[in-house]
Every structure is written in structure tokens, then in C-alpha cells.
Design a protein around this motif. Structure first.
Motif, PDB file in Angstrom:
ATOM      1  N   VAL A  55       0.835  -1.204   0.000  1.00 56.12           N
ATOM      2  CA  VAL A  55       0.000   0.000   0.000  1.00 56.12           C
ATOM      3  C   VAL A  55       0.873   1.259   0.000  1.00 56.12           C
ATOM      4  CG1 VAL A  55      -1.616   1.339   1.404  1.00 56.12           C
ATOM      5  CG2 VAL A  55      -1.995  -1.096   1.073  1.00 56.12           C
ATOM      6  N   VAL A  56       1.894   1.255   0.861  1.00 51.55           N
ATOM      7  CA  VAL A  56       2.764   2.427   0.965  1.00 51.55           C
ATOM      8  C   VAL A  56       3.540   2.648  -0.339  1.00 51.55           C
ATOM      9  CG1 VAL A  56       4.813   3.320   2.134  1.00 51.55           C
ATOM     10  CG2 VAL A  56       2.939   2.362   3.472  1.00 51.55           C
ATOM     11  N   ALA A  58       2.623   1.758  -3.350  1.00 52.61           N
ATOM     12  CA  ALA A  58       1.708   2.205  -4.403  1.00 52.61           C
ATOM     13  C   ALA A  58       1.432   3.698  -4.277  1.00 52.61           C
ATOM     14  CB  ALA A  58       0.396   1.417  -4.327  1.00 52.61           C
ATOM     15  N   ILE A  59       1.364   4.169  -3.038  1.00 55.90           N
ATOM     16  CA  ILE A  59       0.937   5.549  -2.869  1.00 55.90           C
ATOM     17  C   ILE A  59       2.126   6.510  -2.798  1.00 55.90           C
ATOM     18  CG2 ILE A  59       0.692   5.992  -0.366  1.00 55.90           C
ATOM     19  CD1 ILE A  59      -2.124   6.151  -2.930  1.00 55.90           C
TER      20      ILE A  59
ATOM     21  N   TYR B  94      -5.754   1.607 -11.944  1.00 54.20           N
ATOM     22  CA  TYR B  94      -4.977   0.902 -10.941  1.00 54.20           C
ATOM     23  C   TYR B  94      -5.474   1.155  -9.520  1.00 54.20           C
ATOM     24  CZ  TYR B  94      -0.995  -1.133  -8.639  1.00 54.20           C
ATOM     25  OH  TYR B  94      -0.210  -1.931  -7.862  1.00 54.20           O
ATOM     26  N   LEU B  98      -6.593  -1.512  -6.026  1.00 47.77           N
ATOM     27  CA  LEU B  98      -6.126  -1.532  -4.643  1.00 47.77           C
ATOM     28  C   LEU B  98      -7.240  -1.937  -3.670  1.00 47.77           C
ATOM     29  CD1 LEU B  98      -4.014   1.711  -4.865  1.00 47.77           C
ATOM     30  CD2 LEU B  98      -3.104  -0.545  -4.410  1.00 47.77           C
ATOM     31  N   PRO B 250      -0.383   3.674 -10.338  1.00 48.06           N
ATOM     32  CA  PRO B 250      -1.045   4.101  -9.112  1.00 48.06           C
ATOM     33  C   PRO B 250      -1.122   5.619  -9.009  1.00 48.06           C
ATOM     34  CG  PRO B 250       1.100   3.121  -8.622  1.00 48.06           C
ATOM     35  CD  PRO B 250       0.887   2.994 -10.091  1.00 48.06           C
ATOM     36  N   LYS B 261      -3.151  10.800   0.132  1.00 49.06           N
ATOM     37  CA  LYS B 261      -2.288   9.625   0.315  1.00 49.06           C
ATOM     38  C   LYS B 261      -2.533   8.998   1.693  1.00 49.06           C
ATOM     39  CE  LYS B 261       1.370  11.082  -2.807  1.00 49.06           C
ATOM     40  NZ  LYS B 261       2.717  11.648  -2.914  1.00 49.06           N
ATOM     41  N   PHE B 264      -5.684   7.146   1.779  1.00 44.71           N
ATOM     42  CA  PHE B 264      -5.647   5.809   1.212  1.00 44.71           C
ATOM     43  C   PHE B 264      -5.107   4.793   2.206  1.00 44.71           C
ATOM     44  CE2 PHE B 264      -3.851   2.227  -0.950  1.00 44.71           C
ATOM     45  CZ  PHE B 264      -4.986   1.791  -1.595  1.00 44.71           C
ATOM     46  N   ILE B 265      -4.069   5.185   2.933  1.00 46.02           N
ATOM     47  CA  ILE B 265      -3.514   4.273   3.934  1.00 46.02           C
ATOM     48  C   ILE B 265      -4.553   3.981   5.011  1.00 46.02           C
ATOM     49  CG2 ILE B 265      -1.756   4.087   5.746  1.00 46.02           C
ATOM     50  CD1 ILE B 265       0.142   5.440   3.851  1.00 46.02           C
TER      51      ILE B 265
END
Lengths: 129, 546
Positions: A55-56, A58-59, B94, B98, B250, B261, B264-265
């Protein structure tokens, strides 16, 4: 259906007479407990770390993830698909471990306890063949 | 189930677009009615053996691991999962993918840490396990309140989703028409649950899971065949149709700012930890006879859910390639219309009708599963264990459970009508975040931490519930932006749209500190009993034989 005991909704008539603290201290149970925990805990931490890393990445590292590998398929897509692969893999590994290592130990203990429940319960430490 | 962009007011789109209906509504309706008829017959047959509480709540614990695995997949893959993920990938490329990963990997938490000990120690509800070695009353009430909260928001999302789907699938665009459909879905759901109990509901889930996964599999093969079984070519076509190379990389949706960001996490955290805290998923582990069958059912669920999400990856990029983001956004139902539009593009009215029926079946099945969970939680945990202090007879409890189903049905119909055109993502993200914050820490602590206490459980559950709900109320989902529920007001103090990154650690911390500061010690023998039972299965509830 077993009727619900009025005071303790979780109680089961089958477990009356079992000295649970003694069972918990017994060598057999401690072995089962550590077999279970020493497999499950590290694996749980590992997959969570691997997922969060993904996740990290990708972002926060989109350029790295955008690296083309084959045709239009980039690294991000491959790492994403790898999450699927590891999830299937961990599932298979756990099932095979549980069938081989956990079930025999758990079944032996359970049968032992069920046969002694209602009687004196402190002879459960006899290991079953 | 998926937190994907809102179902924007479909009525507006309807007025704007020429193609107000896609496919043939008559075909859609007749396929849908056929499904309802077949499942009703199944439910009525199953109901013949629904006599006791174990029958009603846990299907007599007589389902095999395979059957239960299918039913779990049926419970988990909701309409938002199917329509939402395909739409998200079609529009955001993409970043949509996720979502699938989070929802899928989450199952490892259930498999490794929760499914088997839960089956071994509990009876009907999540609260059975949580209150096992703690003080019954406060823990049961807290667990029941968080169960009701999670299921309520989940139900609202499903009902609102049903209304939005209708505009596209059956060509009903008016608000009154959609309200009528919500009433019909609600009434059918009440009938399913009242007549069939857990057994009937489980069969509905099984049928739906088979239909959904095979429908999606057929579409996947179809798309791949169109591109010579070359996935890279599908990706290339998607980029070409939308003229947007960024869609394979992404960041299209979440990479825009530091806040997004973090958001999203936060979402990723809620997704991976929320699934194993969903009460209706947890309750499914009681419908099998043993812990080994519970394990088997999770393996089946993981296999099906994994395949499903892999298929949706192809469907999403396929929709982007064959239809294009602009047409999807312009269609009635917006982002959620990608999958049905794709079905129409591939197989015309018939396939579209089938997919429409599957989508409805999906909502119906999920709603029924949620209703039975909420009713069990109220009747078993609050009525019997707290109000009647364990003295009610099973008949009385069953009557309360069935009354609860009717009440929940009516509330969710009313809520669904009120929430029409509302942001479905808001409701679903709330359900997941609440589950991850209010339920998961307490479940893990009570199974694995010896020093966990009543105070820790109560603090963690109420704390997680309140923090997550309050953060969402003060987030941009509620106010302060055009897509908010209340776009005209702005009280969004909390910048993220998902509370997980704060509420989940906070809840773990509250459980920890609450336990350390406890002055009333718990019964150590109960801890021993719970640990021994959770690993060996001694004294676990057996299957009911008929």
C-alpha cells in the motif's frame, strides 16, 4: 440442542468436571498452544507487513510501481497480483500445517478431556498414543 | 461492501442521457422474478426443519464447510463489491484494483486468528465469545450495540444501492418508483429470514454466490477471448479508449495530495482489519459442526473471493476498453453501471438481464444475512442475556428474534428510501471502519491476551465505535465538498474521509490501557477454560440432528 443453562450462556454441560486451569498448565496443552502461536503469529505479522508495504509503495513510490515489465503490465500490477499469490499460498500453508500439526494434538486432548469429564479430571496428562 | 465512489443521483443522469434504460426491462424483471421464486421454494423447504434457536440462528450447525464457504462468499461479495469494484477499476484504473487487494488479504486475519477459536468458544453471536471470560452484562450490551451499528449502516448502504441499481436495470427512474423497489426488496428479505431462518438464508447465499462467480467468470473469459487471451492487450485497449496512460499506474485517485495519500492508507487499514470484525461474517462460522469445518469454509471463501476479485480486474479494464470512462460516467447509475453496461456490450439484453438478476440477488442475500445477524444479536444478547438474565425460554427468544427482523426490515426500508442517491461509500466505509475499530481489537484481545478485562473490552468497543462515527461525521464525506452528504454545510474538521488510521489504533490502545487499569480482577478459571476450549474444541456446540 443442548438447553441453555440459565446463569452462564456459554457453559456447556459436556465440560462440567474438567479442571481447566490444570489442563491449561499441562504439558500437552502448552505444546499445542505454542505450536499454534509460533506458526500463526509470525505469519499474521508477515502478511500484514507485506500488505502495508505494498500500500505504501503504491501511494508513495508511483514511479517505481509504474516500471513496465511485460507489454503493458507494470511492476505495480505484478506486485498486486503477488498479493493474491501470497494470500493463496499462506492459506494453503496454514491448512496443511493445521491438518498435520494442530489437529492430531487438539483431537487427542479433546478426546481425553471428553472421556474424563464428569469424573476426576486430573488424569488428563497421560499422553495418548 | 466496497467503498467506491458515490452513486451520484441517478435521476439527474436519467434526464440527461438518451439511453435511459439499457437492455430490456421485461427480460430483466422476468429473470429476477424467476430467481426469487426458485429461492423462495428452497427457503420454504429448508424451513421445515427450523424448530430450535440453534436451527434459526445457526442453521442447526449442519452445513458442511464447502456449503458454508460458498455462503460466506455470498455474504461478503455484495452489490457494491461487484458493481463498485468493476466501476472503480474502469474509471480509476490501478487505484480501483487496490480495493480488491485490501478486501481479499483481509481474509487471512479471519483464517489465521479468528475463525476456529470463535467456532470453538461461541454459540450464536460475536458477544458469546467476547463475554466468555468477562462480565456478561456490560460486554454483551457493548458487543450488541456495535453489532447493531455495523449492520445498520451496512443495511442502509445495500438498500440505497438497490434503489440506485433500479434506475439502470429496470428503467425505473422516478424517486417514487425506486422507493417502491426498496419496499419490495425489504419485504422479500423479511419473508426470507422469517420463514427460513439461518438455513433458508444460507441457501439463498449459496445460490447467489454460484450465480455471481460463474456470471463474472463467463464475462472474464469472453473479454479475454475478444483480445486473444492477452491481458496486456486489454490494458493497452483501455489506455487507448480513454487516452489516459496514467490509468495503469497508481495515484490516479489517491495520489493527488499528501492528505489523499494518508486517506488511502487509512482506508487500506480499515479494509484489511474490518472484514474479520463484521458481525454477519463472524456469525457464519457458527453454522458448521466443527472448527475444522470452519477452517474449510474459510478456505473455500478465500478461493472464491480471490478468483472473483481477479475476474473483476479483467472486467474493470475490459469495461474501460470496450465502453470507456465517459460513457460509464454518463450512464444512469454512474460508476456503478460499468458491469451491467459491459454485460450489454458483450451479450446484449439476455446477458444484461442475467447480470441484473445476479445484482439483485446479491443485494437480497446480503440484506437477509445482515438482518438475521442483527436479530440474533438483539434477541440473544440483549433480550435473553441482559433483560431476562438468561431465564427466557428458547421459544420466547425466537419470537423476539423474529419480531426484531420485522422491525429491522421496516427501519432499513425507511432508511433506504431516505438514503436514496446518498453516498453509498460513506455508509459502507463507516460499517468497515466501525467493525475494525469497535470489534476487532476486543476479539483479538479476548482470544489471545490473558490480562484482558471487562473494562478494557467496554472501553475499546465504545471508544472505537464513538471515535470512528464522530470522525466520519466531521469528515469531508459528511460536509464541506460537492460530493458530501450535506454539500451546503462545512464542518469537516477531520480532513480524511476514512477514520481508520486514528480510530483503529485508538481502540487497541483503549483496550490495553483499560485492562491495565482494571481493579476488579476477572475469574482466572474462565480464562483457562476459554483458552483450552478455543484450541481443543472441547465442549463446543455440536450439530443438531434431525
Amino acid at each position: 440442542m443442548a438447553s441453555t443453562p440459565p446463569v452462564d450462556p456459554n457453559g456447556s454441560t459436556a465440560t462440567q468436571g474438567i479442571d481447566f486451569p490444570a489442563v491449561q498448565r499441562s504439558h500437552e496443552f502448552q505444546r499445542l498452544r505454542s505450536t499454534h502461536r509460533s506458526f500463526v503469529f509470525p505469519l499474521a505479522v508477515a502478511f500484514l507487513v507485506w500488505y502495508l508495504l505494498y500500500v505504501v509503495l503504491a501511494i508513495y513510490a508511483p514511479d517505481f510501481m509504474s516500471t513496465r515489465v511485460v507489454g503493458n503490465v507494470n511492476l505495480g500490477l505484478i506486485l498486486g497480483l503477488l498479493q493474491f499469490v501470497t494470500t493463496f499460498g499462506i492459506t494453503a500453508a496454514y491448512v496443511s500445517f493445521a491438518n498435520r500439526k494442530l489437529d492430531p494434538q487438539a483431537t487427542a486432548l479433546r478426546e481425553d478431556l471428553e472421556s474424563t469429564s464428569g469424573h476426576r479430571a486430573d488424569d488428563h496428562q497421560e499422553a495418548r498414543p | 461492501m466496497i467503498a467506491v465512489p458515490a452513486v451520484s443521483t441517478p435521476a439527474v443522469h436519467l434526464a440527461e442521457t438518451a439511453t435511459s434504460t439499457v437492455g430490456n426491462p421485461a427480460i430483466n424483471i422476468s429473470i429476477f422474478l424467476a430467481f426469487v421464486l426458485v429461492t423462495l421454494v428452497v427457503v420454504i423447504r429448508a424451513s421445515k426443519s427450523t424448530a430450535t434457536a440453534a436451527d434459526y440462528y445457526a442453521g442447526g450447525r449442519s452445513f458442511s464447510g464447502t456449503q458454508n464457504g460458498l455462503a460466506i462468499a455470498g455474504d461478503y461479495l455484495s452489490a457494491a463489491s461487484f458493481l463498485g469494484i468493476v466501476g472503480a477499476i474502469a474509471l480509476q484504473g490501478y487505484d480501483g484494483f487496490l480495493y480488491s487487494i485490501g478486501f481479499f488479504v483481509a481474509w487471512l486475519v479471519a483464517l489465521l486468528l479468528i475463525a476456529e477459536p470463535l467456532r470453538n468458544t461461541g454459540k450464536f453471536t460475536m458477544a458469546d465469545v467476547l463475554s466468555f471470560r468477562l462480565r456478561q452484562r456490560p460486554v454483551r450490551v457493548a458487543a450488541s450495540i456495535s453489532t447493531l451499528a455495523v449492520t445498520f449502516f451496512y443495511l442502509l448502504a445495500q438498500m440505497a444501492g438497490a434503489g440506485a441499481l433500479v434506475s439502470l436495470l429496470l428503467g425505473i427512474g422516478s424517486r417514487a418508483g425506486q422507493s417502491l423497489v426498496i419496499v419490495i426488496v425489504g419485504v422479500i428479505m423479511i419473508v426470507y429470514v422469517l420463514v427460513g431462518g439461518m438455513k433458508g438464508t444460507t441457501w439463498v447465499q449459496i445460490i447467489k454466490a454460484c450465480l455471481l462467480v460463474s456470471g463474472v467468470a463467463v464475462m472474464t473469459v469472453w473479454i479475454l477471448a475478444l483480445f486473444g487471451f492477452n491481458f496486456s492487450a486489454v490494458l493497452g485497449a483501455a489506455v487507448e479508449t480513454n487516452n489516459n496512460p496514467a490509468m495503469l499506474e497508481p495515484g490516479l485517485k489517491y495520489g493527488v495530495s499528501e492528505i489523499s495519500k494518508l486517506d488511502f492508507i487509512s482506508l487500506g487499514l480499515a479494509l484489511v482489519l474490518g472484514a474479520a470484525g463484521l458481525p454477519h461474517v463472524l456469525m457464519r462460522f457458527y453454522t458448521v459442526p466443527t472448527a475444522k469445518e470452519a477452517r474449510k469454509s474459510v478456505v473455500w471463501a478465500i478461493t472464491l473471493i480471490g478468483l472473483f476479485y481477479l475476474f473483476t480486474l479483467v472486467l474493470g479494464f475490459g469495461a474501460a476498453a470496450l465502453i470507456g470512462a465517459d460513457r460509464i460516467k454518463g450512464a444512469p447509475g454512474g460508476v456503478n453501471s460499468a458491469a451491467p453496461l459491459l454485460a450489454y456490450e458483450l451479450g446484449g439484453s439476455i446477458l444484461m438481464g442475467l447480470i441484473a438478476a445476479v445484482a439483485f440477488a446479491t443485494i437480497l442475500a446480503v440484506v437477509a444475512g445482515l438482518a438475521i445477524t442483527a436479530s440474533a444479536s438483539f434477541a440473544h444478547d440483549i433480550y435473553t442475556s441482559v433483560i431476562k438474565k438468561g431465564t427466557s425460554d428458547p421459544r420466547q427468544e425466537l419470537r423476539v428474534a423474529k419480531t426484531t427482523v420485522v422491525v429491522i426490515g421496516l427501519i432499513s426500508i425507511a432508511g433506504g428510501i431516505g438514503a436514496q442517491g446518498q453516498n453509498v461509500a460513506f455508509l459502507v466505509a463507516l460499517a468497515f471502519a466501525v467493525a475494525a475499530s469497535a470489534n476487532l481489537p476486543t476479539i483479538l484481545y479476548s482470544l489471545y491476551w490473558k490480562r484482558f478485562t471487562t473494562r478494557g473490552a467496554v472501553l475499546s468497543m465504545y471508544g472505537g465505535l464513538i471515535i470512528s462515527v464522530v470522525l466520519i461525521i466531521f469528515s469531508p464525506v459528511m460536509s464541506g465538498s460537492e460530493t458530501s452528504m450535506i454539500p451546503t454545510a462545512d464542518f469537516a474538521i477531520y480532513p480524511l474521509s476514512n477514520p481508520g488510521i486514528i480510530s483503529i489504533p485508538a481502540s487497541f490502545l483503549l483496550g490495553f490501557l483499560g485492562s491495565l487499569s482494571e481493579r476488579r480482577p476477572e475469574d482466572p478459571r474462565k480464562q483457562s477454560e476459554m483458552e483450552v476450549r478455543s484450541l481443543t474444541g472441547v465442549g463446543a456446540e455440536k450439530a443438531v440432528s434431525h
